[in-house]
Design an enzyme around this catalytic site. Structure first.
Site, PDB file in Angstrom:
ATOM      1  N   ARG A  27       5.661 -63.805  54.399  1.00  0.00           N
ATOM      2  CA  ARG A  27       4.937 -64.917  53.794  1.00  0.00           C
ATOM      3  C   ARG A  27       4.673 -66.054  54.788  1.00  0.00           C
ATOM      4  O   ARG A  27       3.972 -67.014  54.473  1.00  0.00           O
ATOM      5  CB  ARG A  27       5.721 -65.480  52.613  1.00  0.00           C
ATOM      6  CG  ARG A  27       5.980 -64.461  51.536  1.00  0.00           C
ATOM      7  CD  ARG A  27       6.788 -65.067  50.423  1.00  0.00           C
ATOM      8  NE  ARG A  27       5.974 -65.924  49.599  1.00  0.00           N
ATOM      9  CZ  ARG A  27       5.338 -65.536  48.511  1.00  0.00           C
ATOM     10  NH1 ARG A  27       5.442 -64.295  48.102  1.00  0.00           N
ATOM     11  NH2 ARG A  27       4.597 -66.360  47.819  1.00  0.00           N
ATOM     12  N   ASN A 109       6.692 -74.806  49.080  1.00  0.00           N
ATOM     13  CA  ASN A 109       5.558 -73.925  49.353  1.00  0.00           C
ATOM     14  C   ASN A 109       4.384 -74.485  48.561  1.00  0.00           C
ATOM     15  O   ASN A 109       4.507 -74.664  47.348  1.00  0.00           O
ATOM     16  CB  ASN A 109       5.923 -72.506  48.877  1.00  0.00           C
ATOM     17  CG  ASN A 109       4.770 -71.532  48.975  1.00  0.00           C
ATOM     18  OD1 ASN A 109       3.751 -71.823  49.601  1.00  0.00           O
ATOM     19  ND2 ASN A 109       4.932 -70.376  48.363  1.00  0.00           N
ATOM     20  N   GLY A 110       3.274 -74.780  49.227  1.00  0.00           N
ATOM     21  CA  GLY A 110       2.126 -75.356  48.514  1.00  0.00           C
ATOM     22  C   GLY A 110       1.554 -76.520  49.299  1.00  0.00           C
ATOM     23  O   GLY A 110       1.866 -76.691  50.481  1.00  0.00           O
ATOM     24  N   LYS A 493      -9.709 -55.801  59.728  1.00  0.00           N
ATOM     25  CA  LYS A 493      -8.379 -55.312  60.135  1.00  0.00           C
ATOM     26  C   LYS A 493      -8.178 -55.538  61.624  1.00  0.00           C
ATOM     27  O   LYS A 493      -7.137 -56.012  62.054  1.00  0.00           O
ATOM     28  CB  LYS A 493      -8.209 -53.812  59.839  1.00  0.00           C
ATOM     29  CG  LYS A 493      -8.038 -53.395  58.413  1.00  0.00           C
ATOM     30  CD  LYS A 493      -6.746 -53.827  57.764  1.00  0.00           C
ATOM     31  CE  LYS A 493      -6.869 -55.181  57.150  1.00  0.00           C
ATOM     32  NZ  LYS A 493      -7.221 -55.290  55.776  1.00  0.00           N
TER      33      LYS A 493
HETATM   34  C1  F6R Z   1      -6.602 -58.918  54.852  1.00  0.00           C
HETATM   35  C2  F6R Z   1      -5.829 -59.609  53.857  1.00  0.00           C
HETATM   36  C3  F6R Z   1      -6.423 -60.788  53.186  1.00  0.00           C
HETATM   37  C4  F6R Z   1      -6.253 -60.646  51.663  1.00  0.00           C
HETATM   38  C5  F6R Z   1      -6.764 -61.896  50.953  1.00  0.00           C
HETATM   39  C6  F6R Z   1      -6.669 -61.749  49.449  1.00  0.00           C
HETATM   40  O1  F6R Z   1      -5.887 -57.889  55.441  1.00  0.00           O
HETATM   41  O2  F6R Z   1      -4.717 -59.234  53.566  1.00  0.00           O
HETATM   42  O3  F6R Z   1      -7.758 -60.930  53.520  1.00  0.00           O
HETATM   43  O4  F6R Z   1      -6.955 -59.512  51.253  1.00  0.00           O
HETATM   44  O5  F6R Z   1      -5.997 -63.001  51.344  1.00  0.00           O
HETATM   45  O6  F6R Z   1      -5.369 -61.521  49.042  1.00  0.00           O
HETATM   46  P1  F6R Z   1      -5.039 -60.957  47.619  1.00  0.00           P
HETATM   47  O7  F6R Z   1      -5.621 -59.593  47.525  1.00  0.00           O
HETATM   48  O8  F6R Z   1      -3.547 -60.942  47.550  1.00  0.00           O
HETATM   49  O9  F6R Z   1      -5.655 -61.891  46.620  1.00  0.00           O
END
Ligand code: F6R
Length: 617
Positions: A27, A109-110, A493
């Site tokens: 995180r 966090n925030g 990626k």
């Molecule tokens: C790329 C990646 C980010 C997430 C984006 C959305 O590898 O991990 O671009 O796809 O931050 O995250 P979620 O899907 O958790 O809402």
């Protein structure tokens, strides 16, 4: 962003907190810190912090933090691993933040949006801020609001403080002489773990899974105390809540490396299972069974448009969803970035179903977009993290069932999302009478896990290709139609984890600009599977690249001899239907990015400046 863990019990808090931070490191990993309170030996809180910028290259703040801690038997503690938003990622700005007025320590966090005004106010009251962060004002405001006459002065001070701030928080607070931890959330996830004579606070279930399977998810604007007397949950007005205890069902092995070098690698290799888990139990003999869609009941036949809203990789999956809904179910679909949608005042048709996609179920922009859409429209979620906020706020939804995704670069969640979108499009197409060959779709989907395995078996060939271009500075990814979002995902990626600049484009757009960049130093990845009308056109694009001495890496179907003559490198993937092709074609691009990062000496699980789950705007 940022990970929080807290412990109150009879054991030594230190190792529990350090182990917990390791599980939360995905995180954020700019800096880390702990606050420990040893009721037995002193009345003071011990704070230890460390940050990447002070450490030799490659040493993680967590390793350094563990080394800096003196043996101690404190039984209360909070800890934090940071992804910087306000203030540099240095040791001063690492959490916990402290207000000496009452010996208060806070991890957060925030984002506190009104921190500048609060800072001025607090300075006028004699507080001295020592960091460049927004979070520090929380500690001082709690100190300022502390009133010893209250029944539990710390809870009251936290409630009062939270009523005065604007922004988001998942936070945990300790105070010298106080026998517990006060935690609160708004927008940033926080759970309580219920152990045997011990209690935990955590950003997610990962760190506490070793100690207990019983958790409570805090809701927005809830304030909780954990202490020797148990837990107690209120809102900001001190109304008491009885919250539901949930059981964590996943196994600890799911968040361990299990012999792989990196989580990203493990998650890429899990994808035959991910796809299978996404469709398991959902493919009936006559049609798809998605309970989530059934929950929408009478609404479904009235849906005449779809709006897909997401961020990052989930947005790329949504782009594929558009092709699926339009071509398989005959329903017009549009895709928006959640961050744009939420401020765009979109004019939604009442018959438009808003589908939000999110791996984490926590992404702040996606959550806010969902809240906006819910005011006027029916909403549906395709989410991986079970019980996350986005799943709880949607009208209905389905899970991807991919299990915890730890790698910061999303891989298996993407294939899980695309599989779920395919299932939805099939079910809607069948219900609308536009699909009459369901059994063909079903058989093709069921064959995919085996085909993904075949691609994974080419891992060492893809590594060799990565070696050829690992020193290059740029990459271009091209695809057409449903393969265009795959090209976007391949580029994302690569740039995320290898720090090579990469762009994804619809292949035909190359001649409208990017072609200017093509020379012998530009590797161009073509996603060129399928033999429809676009195939010939993509071959022409390859000729254009070749004429300019660009290097061609082509993902093609097995047996494609025509591209073999044009390309410098071929990645032959098994044949499948056009609509399922993204699920195969993305795998070699994930492997290409993974190997490139490793060859360049980068840790793919800790890409610079990134962290999993963007819970801030
Ligand atoms: C790329 C990646 C980010 C997430 C984006 C959305 O590898 O991990 O671009 O796809 O931050 O995250 P979620 O899907 O958790 O809402």
């Amino acid at each position: 962003m940022c990970g929080i863990i807290g412990y109150v019990g009879k054991r030594n808090a230190q190792p529990i907190l350090i182990q917990g931070l390791k599980r939360l490191e995905y995180r954020g990993y700019d800096s880390a810190g702990v606050a420990l309170f040893n009721q037995g030996s002193s009345n003071a809180i011990t704070i230890v912090k460390t940050a990447k910028d002070n450490l030799p290259n490659g040493v993680s703040p967590l390793i350094s933090l563990a080394g800096k801690l003196k043996p101690d038997s404190a039984q209360i503690g909070i800890a934090h691993t940071r992804w910087a938003t306000h203030g540099e990622p240095n040791e001063t700005n690492a959490h916990p933040h402290v207000c000496n007025k009452h010996g208060i320590a806070v991890v957060h966090n925030g984002i506190i949006e009104n921190y500048r005004a609060l800072r001025k106010y607090l300075e006028s009251k004699g507080h001295t801020m020592s960091t460049g962060t927004d979070s520090e004002v929380l500690a001082h405001l709690i100190g300022e609001n502390f009133d010893a006459k209250e029944k539990d002065p710390l809870i009251s001070a936290v409630q009062k403080t939270l009523a005065e701030i604007e922004g988001t928080y998942g936070m945990a607070v300790m105070m010298k002489g106080y026998d517990g931890i006060v935690a609160a959330r708004n927008g940033s996830p926080l759970i309580i773990g219920l152990g045997d004579e011990e209690l935990f606070i955590s950003s997610d279930p990962g760190p506490i899974n070793d100690h207990t399977k019983n958790i409570i998810r805090l809701d927005d604007f809830q304030v909780a105390r954990i202490g020797p007397d148990g837990y107690h949950i209120t809102n900001l007005d001190n109304d008491v809540f009885e919250s539901k205890v949930e059981k964590i069902t996943w196994d600890i092995k799911q968040i361990e490396l299990s012999g792989y070098d990196h989580f990203m690698q493990k998650e890429i290799f899990q994808q035959p299972q991910t796809v299978q888990d996404a469709f398991r139990g959902r493919l009936g003999e006559k049609g798809v069974r998605l309970d989530g869609l059934d929950e929408l009941g009478k609404v479904m036949p009235k849906i005449s448009r779809i709006k897909l809203v997401a961020c990052g990789t989930s947005w790329h999956a949504s782009k594929i969803g558009k092709y699926l809904f339009e071509n398989l179910a005959g329903i017009p679909a549009e895709v928006d970035y959640a961050s744009e949608f939420r401020y765009a005042h979109p004019i939604l048709d009442p018959a438009e179903l808003v589908i939000v996609l999110s791996q984490s179920g926590e992404t702040a922009d996606t959550l806010e977009a969902l809240r906006q859409a819910k005011k006027t429209n029916h909403t549906f979620g395709i989410v991986n993290a079970v019980g996350s906020l986005i799943t709880r706020e949607n009208d209905a939804g389905i899970y991807i069932h991919a299990g915890p995704e730890i790698g910061v670069a999303s891989t298996k969640a993407f294939t899980g999302q695309v599989t779920c979108l395919y299932l939805m499009a099939l079910q809607m197409g069948i219900e609308r009478g536009v699909i009459d060959n369901y059994s063909v779709h079903k058989a093709e989907l069921e064959s995919l896990p085996g085909k993904i395995k075949e691609i994974l078996d080419m891992d060492s060939n893809i590594k060799t290709i990565a070696e050829n271009y690992a020193k290059n500075k740029n990459y271009l990814f091209l695809g057409r139609g449903i393969n265009f979002p795959v090209a976007l995902e391949g580029a994302l990626k690569l740039k995320e984890i290898s720090k090579i600049h990469a762009e994804g484009y619809p292949a035909a757009e190359m001649k409208h600009g990017p072609i200017a960049l093509i020379d012998k130093n530009m590797p161009v990845v073509f996603v060129a599977t399928g033999r429809d009308t676009l195939y010939e056109k993509v071959l022409s694009n390859m000729e254009e690249v070749k004429a300019r001495k660009g290097k061609i890496i082509a993902v093609v179907n097995q047996g494609d001899e025509r591209v073999r003559d044009l390309a410098d490198h071929i990645i032959p993937v098994p044949t499948t239907s056009k609509w399922l092709a993204p699920l195969l074609n993305v795998i070699p691009l994930q492997l290409l990015a993974y190997h490139t990062a490793v060859i360049r000496g980068k840790n793919p699980d800790k890409p610079e400046n990134l962290a999993k789950a963007v819970t801030v705007e």
